[in-house]
Design an enzyme around this catalytic site. Structure first.
Site, PDB file in Angstrom:
ATOM      1  CG  ASP A  40      -0.237  -0.120   2.534  1.00  0.00           C
ATOM      2  OD1 ASP A  40       0.803  -0.807   2.590  1.00  0.00           O
ATOM      3  OD2 ASP A  40      -0.699   0.450   3.538  1.00  0.00           O
TER       4      ASP A  40
ATOM      5  CD  GLU B 142       2.977  -0.969   7.722  1.00  0.00           C
ATOM      6  OE1 GLU B 142       3.211  -0.900   8.950  1.00  0.00           O
ATOM      7  OE2 GLU B 142       3.127  -0.002   6.939  1.00  0.00           O
TER       8      GLU B 142
END
Length: 394
Positions: A82, A140
């Site tokens: 991400d 995350e």
């Protein structure tokens, strides 16, 4: 030629592919829990490779299983993918094409080296004992994180150990960092809203100023660490947002503050929370305001299993990878990581790979000018590859 030498050579030949993938991901970043196109890109990479790929978890997580020709242990390798809500300020030819979104923490690099390493392990899987599970993890950066739902969906089923790596711009290229035991902080965040009574600035006695209450909260909460935490312990409480915008001649009725908490021991987590809650209630009573506190205890302290981490570090040292110039205990790191959830479930090790661009400037993680020296990708792939081969050879 040893299998390790064969893999190292293959990875060297694949370095341009790692860089190409990293640059594609860097140009097309997606925020946590919105990584639809990134996940599709990763999945398509494995389409014609001899492995099993499945979606895993509530988000866009993927699990890739690479089974060797003979029974043996199962090692999981984790890479996150991400990006962050940051507007990139670099002038790279592959800079972010998505306004307000940037790979400012190196997750594009994690994913790139892991995809190429996985492809080369698949090519050699006939010589492996046991199996490797690649965990491509989304989200995350934002609580509750992507790890929890992947674990709940079975990402660690039959897995014996887990290894992760993170590039670090504060470490020189060629450095591998590690630490035993508590290695990264646990995290919490909170939002508190104070509601008083608005009014005219010339008549404060008829109002109840929420800004004054919030200001006292900001200063009082600083005593949590300075006066309630053992000086030999580690904690921080940061107020990152004070939203009390209004007019110069009006008393504000409502303000909202946002805070961040970091701890290095789980037992300290509860103490900090209790103190923040106590201060909020005290401000309520002292100033006659109403307080609404939303406190989110999220990422645990990341604990590297000492025995397993020693084994992993010894493996890298024994491999004598020429691009690695130092392997050092860099001590505990300040940021938090939801890899900690994996480490709670299985003996795990989380390592660091230096990626400093050595241009005389600092390019910290989560900054709009974050940069990495892309030669770190080959180093990460070789180190992780050596770990896999040694692990499955036991």
């Amino acid at each position: 030629m040893t299998l390790n030498a064969v893999l190292a050579h293959r990875l060297e030949q694949s370095e341009p592919e790692m860089i190409k993938i990293r640059r594609h991901l860097h140009a097309h970043p997606e925020l946590s829990f919105h990584e639809k196109h990134t996940a599709a890109y990763i999945q398509s990479y494995y389409h014609n490779l001899d492995c099993q790929v499945r979606h895993c978890g509530d988000g866009y997580g993927l699990v890739v299983d690479i089974d060797g020709s003979r029974p043996g242990p199962k090692l999981a390798l984790r890479a996150d993918f991400d990006a962050l809500a940051i507007q990139e300020e670099n002038s790279l030819p592959f800079k972010s094409q998505n306004a307000g979104v940037m790979h400012a923490c190196g997750h594009d690099g994690h994913t790139a080296y892991m995809m190429v390493l996985a492809k080369n392990l698949i090519a050699l899987k006939g010589q492996l004992n046991g199996s490797v599970r690649i965990i491509h993890q989304p989200a995350e950066e934002v609580s509750p994180g992507g790890a929890k739902s992947m674990i709940a969906a079975g990402a660690l089923n039959d897995v014996d150990n887990v290894v992760g790596m993170h590039v670090m711009s504060a470490m020189p290229l060629g450095a591998i960092g590690y630490h035993l035991g508590e290695s990264q902080t646990g995290r919490a965040d909170f939002t508190v809203t104070f509601t008083g009574k608005g009014g005219h600035a010339s008549m404060p006695h008829l109002s109840n100023d929420a800004i004054v209450a919030g200001s006292y909260f900001v200063t009082t909460v600083q005593t949590v660490v300075s006066r309630r935490i053992d000086p030999f312990d580690t904690a921080s409480v940061t107020i990152g947002s004070f939203d009390g915008a209004g007019s110069f001649n009006a008393i504000n009725e409502l303000i909202t503050l946002k805070g961040d908490v970091r701890v290095m021991k789980e037992e300290t987590r509860q103490l900090v929370r209790q103190q923040v809650e106590q201060i909020v209630h005290g401000i309520e009573t002292t100033f006659g305001v109403h307080a609404d506190l939303n406190y989110d205890d999220n990422y645990p302290v990341l604990v590297n299993d000492p025995e397993f981490t020693d084994q992993v570090v010894d493996t890298i040292k024994t491999a004598k990878i020429p691009e690695i110039t130092q392997i050092t205990d860099f001590g505990p790191q300040d940021p938090s990581e939801d890899f900690a959830y994996f480490a709670q479930k299985r003996p795990s090790s989380f390592l660091y790979v230096g990626c400093d661009v050595a241009d005389g400037q600092t390019h910290p993680h989560h900054s709009p000018d974050f940069l990495m020296d892309e030669r770190c990708l080959l180093i990460a792939a070789k180190a992780m590859g050596a770990i896999v081969l040694q692990y499955l050879d036991n």
